[in-house]
Enzyme design. Structure first.
Site, mmCIF file in Angstrom:
data_model
loop_
_atom_site.group_PDB
_atom_site.id
_atom_site.type_symbol
_atom_site.label_atom_id
_atom_site.label_comp_id
_atom_site.label_asym_id
_atom_site.label_seq_id
_atom_site.Cartn_x
_atom_site.Cartn_y
_atom_site.Cartn_z
ATOM 1 C CE1 TYR A 233 -3.222 -2.976 0.722
ATOM 2 C CE2 TYR A 233 -4.586 -1.031 1.025
ATOM 3 C CZ TYR A 233 -4.467 -2.388 0.813
ATOM 4 O OH TYR A 233 -5.599 -3.148 0.693
ATOM 5 C CE LYS B 116 2.995 -18.037 -2.185
ATOM 6 N NZ LYS B 116 2.216 -19.296 -2.279
ATOM 7 C CG ASP C 13 -0.702 -20.735 -0.808
ATOM 8 O OD1 ASP C 13 -0.235 -20.732 0.342
ATOM 9 O OD2 ASP C 13 -0.126 -21.267 -1.782
ATOM 10 C CG ASP D 275 -7.802 -5.468 1.386
ATOM 11 O OD1 ASP D 275 -8.820 -5.044 1.966
ATOM 12 O OD2 ASP D 275 -7.664 -5.430 0.140
ATOM 13 C CG ASP E 271 -13.376 -8.081 1.553
ATOM 14 O OD1 ASP E 271 -13.176 -7.308 2.509
ATOM 15 O OD2 ASP E 271 -13.857 -7.716 0.465
#
Ligand code: IPM
Ligand code: MG
Length: 339
Positions: free
Chosen positions: A123, A173, A205, A229, A233
């Protein structure tokens, strides 16, 4: 629904003889139109003066192609106010177990908290941009972290995990990303100071898969900005609707920013049908974390639960044949149940 959350705060104030002073400002698309910036300097100064910021939502298709992005106002606020920790609790309501696309038995015992790093990573990383090169277009974003940034967010996550079930999942990751390798190293190092908390490292993942497969296994999840983020969701599906979930963005002082995790929902914006519960529960988090009014925060949370138990439903959480309330009606149903 921000106005409705404010009305709930006013009701709480009246019941408990508090006086809250509200200073309303524009942010996002509306602020670009009226003030020429998604968060003006005056708005930022007003937020700094405040004890807490209750945030609505920022974007909309109208501003998607303009020179200024509405979302950058929110990013500016987060960065300028030093709000590096975004807390997103997910705990499905018993009354809504049938609303989630997941089988109700998978949702039994789900009570998780995602601690999302909020002022680093993709970001904000530099360089970033777009250029013409050899007749093509080249773009770059940078995933940047320092050990300091990782340590402070991971430390907070350990502290939050301790009084809960004492389980912390650090998501990265590390099989691919350099930033994730440092993340994992720092998380392990901080973990030595919290022997009572069981730290697990998980690749993002497989975390995305496990969140749907066995969500009750999680207690606290800590992760970098973009992963957080996306995973939040996803996690909202556990609760039945994105419209239900609040968040708290915290930093080193008691000044925090509180916003529902959903965005501006352009498809339904202005129709009066959005679920106000994410905003109302954000107001509860505001009372808890910035104003230290725990009893008042709980009063809002129990009123929300009571309204849901009584069968109050907005369109996003209504089953076929159930009566559907509008935004204002749902907020009134919550206000009526404040103790
Ligand atoms: C969120 C939102 C924001 C984010 C957008 C609106 C910039 O998706 O708070 O999750 O990506 O952080
Ligand atoms: Mg998001």
């Amino acid at each position: 629904m921000t106005a409705d959350a404010v009305r709930v705060l006013q009701a709480v104030a009246a019941k408990n003889r508090h006086q809250f002073q509200f200073d309303e400002r524009l942010a996002g698309g509306a602020a670009i139109d009226a003030e020429g910036a998604p968060v003006s300097d005056e708005t930022l100064a007003a937020c700094r003066r405040a004890d807490a910021v209750l945030f609505g939502a920022a974007g909309g298709p109208r501003w998607d192609s303009g020179p200024q992005r509405p979302e950058s106002g929110l990013l500016r606020l987060r960065k300028a106010l030093g709000l590096y920790a975004n807390l997103r609790p997910v705990k499905p309501y018993a009354a809504l177990l049938n609303t989630s696309p997941l089988k109700p038995e998978k949702l039994q015992g789900v009570d998780l908290l995602v601690v999302r790093e909020l002022t680093g990573g993709l970001y904000y990383g530099q360089p970033r941009g777009r250029e013409a090169r050899d007749g093509h277009t080249r773009v770059v974003d940078t995933l940047e972290y320092t050990d300091i940034e990782i340590r402070r967010i991971v430390t907070l996550a350990f502290r939050l995990a301790q009084p809960r079930r004492g389980m912390l999942t650090s998501v990265d990751k590390a099989n691919v990303l350099e930033s994730s390798r440092l993340w994992r190293e720092v998380a392990s190092a901080v973990g030595r100071d919290y022997p009572a908390v069981k730290l697990t490292h998980q690749l993002v993942d497989s975390c995305a898969m496990r969140l749907i497969q066995s969500p009750a296994d999680f207690d606290v999840i800590v992760t970098e900005n973009t992963f957080g983020d996306i995973l939040t969701d996803e996690a909202s599906v556990l609760s039945g609707s994105l419209g239900l979930l609040p968040s708290a963005s915290l930093g080193a002082t008691s000044l925090g920013l509180y916003e529902p995790i959903h965005g501006s929902a352009p498809d339904i914006a202005g129709k009066g049908i959005a679920n106000p519960i994410g905003a109302i529960l954000s107001a509860a988090l505001l009372l808890r974390h910035s104003l230290k009014l725990e009893a008042e925060a709980q009063a809002i949370e129990q009123a929300v639960e009571a309204a849901l138990n009584a069968g109050c439903r907005t369109a996003d959480i209504a089953q076929k044949g159930e009566k559907v309330l509008g935004t204002r009606e749902m907020a009134d149903a919550v206000r009526a149940r404040l103790l």
